[in-house]
Design a protein around this motif. Structure first.
Motif, mmCIF file in Angstrom:
data_model
loop_
_atom_site.group_PDB
_atom_site.id
_atom_site.type_symbol
_atom_site.label_atom_id
_atom_site.label_comp_id
_atom_site.label_asym_id
_atom_site.label_seq_id
_atom_site.Cartn_x
_atom_site.Cartn_y
_atom_site.Cartn_z
ATOM 1 N N ARG A 79 0.947 -1.232 -0.068
ATOM 2 C CA ARG A 79 -0.079 -0.014 -0.003
ATOM 3 C C ARG A 79 0.911 1.312 -0.032
ATOM 4 N NH1 ARG A 79 -2.679 0.248 4.595
ATOM 5 N NH2 ARG A 79 -1.882 -1.788 5.498
ATOM 6 N N LEU A 80 1.969 1.152 0.638
ATOM 7 C CA LEU A 80 2.865 2.529 0.742
ATOM 8 C C LEU A 80 3.363 2.566 -0.599
ATOM 9 C CD1 LEU A 80 4.462 4.594 2.199
ATOM 10 C CD2 LEU A 80 6.203 2.938 2.936
ATOM 11 N N GLY A 81 3.817 1.457 -1.181
ATOM 12 C CA GLY A 81 4.686 1.431 -2.786
ATOM 13 C C GLY A 81 3.574 1.959 -3.687
ATOM 14 N N ALA A 82 2.370 1.785 -3.680
ATOM 15 C CA ALA A 82 1.326 2.395 -4.455
ATOM 16 C C ALA A 82 1.215 3.883 -4.047
ATOM 17 C CB ALA A 82 -0.006 1.643 -4.190
ATOM 18 N N LEU A 83 1.026 4.210 -2.951
ATOM 19 C CA LEU A 83 0.705 5.765 -2.694
ATOM 20 C C LEU A 83 2.146 6.512 -3.143
ATOM 21 C CD1 LEU A 83 -0.316 7.894 -1.119
ATOM 22 C CD2 LEU A 83 0.697 7.339 1.186
ATOM 23 N N VAL A 84 3.336 5.925 -2.927
ATOM 24 C CA VAL A 84 4.573 6.471 -3.295
ATOM 25 C C VAL A 84 4.793 6.801 -4.717
ATOM 26 C CG1 VAL A 84 7.248 6.356 -3.225
ATOM 27 C CG2 VAL A 84 5.771 6.114 -1.145
ATOM 28 N N SER A 85 4.052 6.023 -5.433
ATOM 29 C CA SER A 85 4.021 5.806 -6.996
ATOM 30 C C SER A 85 3.747 6.866 -7.504
ATOM 31 C CB SER A 85 3.583 4.485 -7.621
ATOM 32 O OG SER A 85 2.199 4.653 -7.355
ATOM 33 N N ARG A 86 2.541 7.543 -6.622
ATOM 34 C CA ARG A 86 1.603 8.860 -7.176
ATOM 35 C C ARG A 86 2.444 9.822 -6.811
ATOM 36 N NH1 ARG A 86 -4.308 6.937 -5.273
ATOM 37 N NH2 ARG A 86 -4.865 8.692 -6.907
ATOM 38 N N LEU A 87 2.973 9.940 -5.512
ATOM 39 C CA LEU A 87 3.332 11.085 -4.783
ATOM 40 C C LEU A 87 5.058 11.465 -5.249
ATOM 41 C CD1 LEU A 87 2.002 10.525 -1.248
ATOM 42 C CD2 LEU A 87 1.111 11.922 -3.381
ATOM 43 N N SER A 88 5.834 10.571 -5.380
ATOM 44 C CA SER A 88 7.323 10.574 -5.576
ATOM 45 C C SER A 88 7.842 9.268 -6.345
ATOM 46 C CB SER A 88 8.058 10.762 -4.129
ATOM 47 O OG SER A 88 9.393 10.942 -4.493
ATOM 48 N N PRO A 89 7.819 9.308 -7.629
ATOM 49 C CA PRO A 89 8.326 8.197 -8.453
ATOM 50 C C PRO A 89 9.794 8.148 -8.105
ATOM 51 C CG PRO A 89 7.023 9.434 -10.007
ATOM 52 C CD PRO A 89 7.027 10.296 -8.588
ATOM 53 N N GLU A 90 10.618 9.024 -7.900
ATOM 54 C CA GLU A 90 12.213 8.930 -7.516
ATOM 55 C C GLU A 90 12.359 8.080 -6.332
ATOM 56 O OE1 GLU A 90 14.589 9.483 -9.446
ATOM 57 O OE2 GLU A 90 13.728 10.705 -11.070
ATOM 58 N N LEU A 91 11.538 8.613 -5.470
ATOM 59 C CA LEU A 91 11.581 7.658 -3.985
ATOM 60 C C LEU A 91 11.056 6.261 -4.324
ATOM 61 C CD1 LEU A 91 11.980 7.395 -1.045
ATOM 62 C CD2 LEU A 91 9.696 8.266 -0.756
ATOM 63 N N LEU A 92 10.190 6.172 -4.930
ATOM 64 C CA LEU A 92 9.656 4.900 -5.438
ATOM 65 C C LEU A 92 10.759 3.849 -5.839
ATOM 66 C CD1 LEU A 92 7.437 2.605 -5.600
ATOM 67 C CD2 LEU A 92 7.228 3.569 -8.035
ATOM 68 N N TYR A 93 11.364 4.236 -7.011
ATOM 69 C CA TYR A 93 12.674 3.662 -7.670
ATOM 70 C C TYR A 93 13.548 3.154 -6.661
ATOM 71 C CZ TYR A 93 10.689 6.303 -11.551
ATOM 72 O OH TYR A 93 9.805 6.796 -12.668
ATOM 73 N N LYS A 94 13.966 4.023 -5.551
ATOM 74 C CA LYS A 94 14.886 3.404 -4.595
ATOM 75 C C LYS A 94 14.260 2.423 -3.716
ATOM 76 C CE LYS A 94 17.015 8.209 -4.322
ATOM 77 N NZ LYS A 94 17.175 9.477 -3.401
ATOM 78 N N MET A 95 12.920 2.519 -3.230
ATOM 79 C CA MET A 95 12.376 1.862 -2.504
ATOM 80 C C MET A 95 12.227 0.176 -3.340
ATOM 81 S SD MET A 95 9.163 3.791 -0.999
ATOM 82 C CE MET A 95 8.264 2.313 -0.581
ATOM 83 N N VAL A 96 12.048 0.248 -4.610
ATOM 84 C CA VAL A 96 11.636 -1.078 -5.189
ATOM 85 C C VAL A 96 13.184 -1.707 -5.256
ATOM 86 C CG1 VAL A 96 11.345 -2.200 -7.713
ATOM 87 C CG2 VAL A 96 9.711 -0.147 -6.377
ATOM 88 N N ARG A 97 14.229 -1.111 -5.496
ATOM 89 C CA ARG A 97 15.580 -1.590 -5.749
ATOM 90 C C ARG A 97 15.821 -2.449 -4.368
ATOM 91 N NH1 ARG A 97 17.372 3.658 -7.950
ATOM 92 N NH2 ARG A 97 18.349 4.051 -5.916
ATOM 93 N N LYS A 98 15.429 -1.881 -3.252
ATOM 94 C CA LYS A 98 15.754 -2.490 -2.070
ATOM 95 C C LYS A 98 14.762 -3.515 -1.498
ATOM 96 C CE LYS A 98 18.249 1.664 -0.453
ATOM 97 N NZ LYS A 98 18.208 2.826 0.605
ATOM 98 N N SER A 99 13.833 -3.474 -2.317
ATOM 99 C CA SER A 99 12.591 -4.428 -1.573
ATOM 100 C C SER A 99 12.934 -6.177 -2.183
ATOM 101 C CB SER A 99 11.289 -4.210 -2.398
ATOM 102 O OG SER A 99 11.403 -4.451 -3.763
#
Length: 267
Positions: free
Chosen positions: A244-264
């Protein structure tokens, strides 16, 4: 407690032979809906129907959704045997567990054929039935992967994203004709989806991911999904906190999302 809004509604569920589709069938049948259940395996559809409330009223339509003629025949059967359709739930699909560099083009095409082209073809053919009485509801089961894109799911994520955007266009184009279009984005749900997922050469993975094994149950997912659909929600994310956090961040901050996905951890 039965939800009277669904009593006698005719609802067609694809991919109904197990997992999310089977759980949705149980939830909807318990609320009095009349179901049309489709999947490739007749024996599994019969097993599911036997477990449902008011099982005699539910119709089985074995179907390979990648076969356009089979879709046409199934819709003709619905016209003849029932006469109408209130909801279509596009749940059938197949996942992926392979790195982009290990995936063949044929496997990429198969994923898109099942997860995108078959879905939109079935929906387009079903539209006259859905619109006949002034509007119906189409539900697409996409994925959180279609919002964020993750490792091991390159083509799957892309197909699910394409489905989401096609649904947006359909919603806009047919709103004035009364069509409601909802997209559900599941996170990890405890089903056999990872066992059946395609590896790079197109063969099935054959084992359950750790993330899948520890995920929410299909029954809880179905309960949340039906509740959201009945509230009229059209953008429905269902999953654990990280999804759910990933889905929210995808809408608010794609750059932060990319970092989160790399570490997931997604396996």
């Amino acid at each position: 407690m039965q939800n009277t809004k669904l009593k006698d509604r005719v609802i067609w569920i694809t991919g109904a032979s197990g997992g999310i589709g089977e759980a949705l069938a149980r939830e909807l049948a318990a609320d009095g809906a009349r179901l049309i259940l489709s999947a490739r395996r007749q024996s599994e559809l019969e097993r599911v129907r036997a477990s449902l409330a008011n099982n005699a009223q539910h119709l089985l339509l074995p179907l390979d959704i990648t076969n356009s003629q089979s879709i046409t025949s199934a819709i003709d059967s619905i016209k003849q045997l029932i006469g109408g359709l209130d909801w279509l739930i596009n749940n059938a699909g197949i996942s992926q567990r392979a790195l982009i560099t290990d995936t063949t083009l044929d496997t990429e095409r198969k994923l898109f054929e099942v997860d995108y082209f078959a879905q939109i073809n079935l929906t387009r053919q079903a539209l006259p039935l859905l619109l006949a009485d002034g509007g119906g509801k189409v539900v697409f089961v996409s994925s959180v992967a279609g919002l964020v894109g993750t490792q091991y799911r390159g083509s799957y994520s892309a197909a699910k994203a394409a489905l989401h955007l096609w649904a947006n266009s359909l919603r806009a184009e047919l709103f004035d004709q009364g069509l409601s279009v909802a997209t559900i984005f599941p996170g990890f749900v405890k089903t056999d989806v990872s066992r059946n997922a395609l590896t790079g050469d197109g063969s099935a993975l054959g084992q359950m991911d750790d993330a899948q094994a520890n995920a929410m149950s299909a029954e809880l997912f179905a309960e949340k999904a039906v509740k959201a659909l009945l509230k009229g929600k059209n953008y429905i994310v269902i999953g654990g906190l990280k999804e759910r956090l990933g889905a929210l961040v995808s809408r608010l901050s794609p750059e932060l999302l990319y970092k989160m996905v790399r570490k997931s951890k997604v396996r």
